[in-house]
Enzyme design. Structure first.
Site, PDB file in Angstrom:
ATOM      1  N   ARG A 124     -29.863  26.010  14.227  1.00  0.00           N
ATOM      2  CA  ARG A 124     -30.933  26.534  14.220  1.00  0.00           C
ATOM      3  C   ARG A 124     -31.967  25.100  14.340  1.00  0.00           C
ATOM      4  O   ARG A 124     -33.254  25.452  14.482  1.00  0.00           O
ATOM      5  CB  ARG A 124     -31.297  26.968  13.376  1.00  0.00           C
ATOM      6  CG  ARG A 124     -30.849  28.783  13.412  1.00  0.00           C
ATOM      7  CD  ARG A 124     -30.881  29.356  12.166  1.00  0.00           C
ATOM      8  NE  ARG A 124     -32.494  29.696  11.280  1.00  0.00           N
ATOM      9  CZ  ARG A 124     -32.357  28.539  10.100  1.00  0.00           C
ATOM     10  NH1 ARG A 124     -31.568  28.391   9.410  1.00  0.00           N
ATOM     11  NH2 ARG A 124     -34.148  28.442   9.592  1.00  0.00           N
ATOM     12  N   LYS A 125     -31.169  23.908  14.630  1.00  0.00           N
ATOM     13  CA  LYS A 125     -32.022  22.626  14.561  1.00  0.00           C
ATOM     14  C   LYS A 125     -32.766  22.233  16.292  1.00  0.00           C
ATOM     15  O   LYS A 125     -31.688  21.889  16.857  1.00  0.00           O
ATOM     16  CB  LYS A 125     -31.173  21.621  14.318  1.00  0.00           C
ATOM     17  CG  LYS A 125     -30.774  21.733  12.793  1.00  0.00           C
ATOM     18  CD  LYS A 125     -29.654  20.404  12.089  1.00  0.00           C
ATOM     19  CE  LYS A 125     -29.850  20.106  10.550  1.00  0.00           C
ATOM     20  NZ  LYS A 125     -29.365  19.542  10.228  1.00  0.00           N
ATOM     21  N   THR A 126     -33.616  23.478  16.619  1.00  0.00           N
ATOM     22  CA  THR A 126     -33.741  23.986  17.773  1.00  0.00           C
ATOM     23  C   THR A 126     -35.080  23.319  18.412  1.00  0.00           C
ATOM     24  O   THR A 126     -35.972  23.577  16.589  1.00  0.00           O
ATOM     25  CB  THR A 126     -33.350  24.750  18.212  1.00  0.00           C
ATOM     26  OG1 THR A 126     -34.361  26.332  17.500  1.00  0.00           O
ATOM     27  CG2 THR A 126     -32.059  25.275  18.550  1.00  0.00           C
TER      28      THR A 126
END
Length: 273
Positions: A124-126
């Site tokens: 989820r590191k977007t």
């Protein structure tokens, strides 16, 4: 879904065009153009741009597809339409292809190094508001999407577990309150934590920053006592370190660097004379 991609294009154009492209006052007629690769990579972004004709007077004929490997000099697509629209949309079209292709290219490197022996997962590191777009790009490159959001599988991380007596207590309360079909994943920093989580019957164990030897012990325990549990390794895993995880017996590796360390692929649009 189609409408989401069209809305994405509208917002991207609205950001760049603002109150109106000033060049539209001096341009008229119709033109043709093409986009050429100036760098090797993996193409992505096609699925979004195929809808550009629904919001601008532009037709795009793609000569390459999402997932295709491209070489320097390759013509990616040919465009024709109203000259004003072509030039007003140029930057957004290129940004979408360059950003998406950069992520797909980086993702493909991970997949090739592991030879499909284990699943490679994104995270989820977007960038804010680009979750769906960036994860689509990673998937085009060949990796498997991890959670799309907090409503997709319950992951109990250290910040969650700090609020409970222990893992068992957290899992028991979760089972009583989350939907019946929801999976639970527990982030474990030690072998002992992983054993407790498996004994609770969770579906996925994340070995977070564990040593190779500890991961092997977790796998051995899983293979004997919790065969239905999936094991994922995570924590500072990069393209330089990914290969060492292939033969540990785990099911998957997750890495934020697939997306946040990707760089734009160099492409350019040229007008035909």
């Amino acid at each position: 879904m189609k409408f989401k991609k069209i809305e994405f294009l509208k917002e991207a154009l609205r950001e760049d065009i603002g109150r109106g492209d000033l060049a539209r006052f001096i341009i008229s007629g119709r033109s043709e153009a093409f986009i050429r690769a100036k760098q090797d990579g993996v193409l992505a972004g096609v699925e979004y741009l195929r809808y550009i004709n629904e919001i601008a007077d532009i037709n795009i004929k793609f000569l390459k597809n999402d997932g295709d490997e491209i070489k320097v000099g390759d013509i990616i697509c040919e465009l024709d339409g109203d000259s004003k629209d072509l030039l007003s949309c140029e930057r957004v079209i290129l940004d979408i292809l360059q950003h998406s292709s950069g992520i797909a290219t980086n993702a493909r490197k991970f997949v090739k190094l592991t030879q499909n022996k284990i699943k490679i997962l994104d995270t989820r590191k977007t960038r804010p508001l680009l979750r769906e777009f960036e994860k689509y790009s990673a998937k085009v490159g060949g990796v498997t999407n991890h959670r799309l959001g907090l409503d997709d599988c319950l992951m109990l991380k250290d910040t969650h577990l700090a609020l409970f007596e222990n893992i068992t207590n957290a899992v028991e309360i979760a089972r009583e309150n989350i939907p019946f079909t929801t999976k639970i994943e527990v982030e474990c920093e030690t072998y002992e934590m992983a054993v407790e989580a498996m004994d609770c019957g969770v579906e996925i164990i994340m070995c977070d920053n564990m040593s190779d030897e500890e991961i092997k012990k977790v796998v051995e325990y899983r293979n004997e006592f919790a065969t239905q549990t999936l094991i994922e390794a995570s924590g500072n895993i990069t393209i330089e370190t990914i290969e060492k995880y292939i033969n540990l017996g785990i099911d998957a590796v997750s890495s934020g660097s697939i997306i946040h360390q990707a760089t734009f692929i160099d492409l350019s649009m040229k007008m035909k004379g």
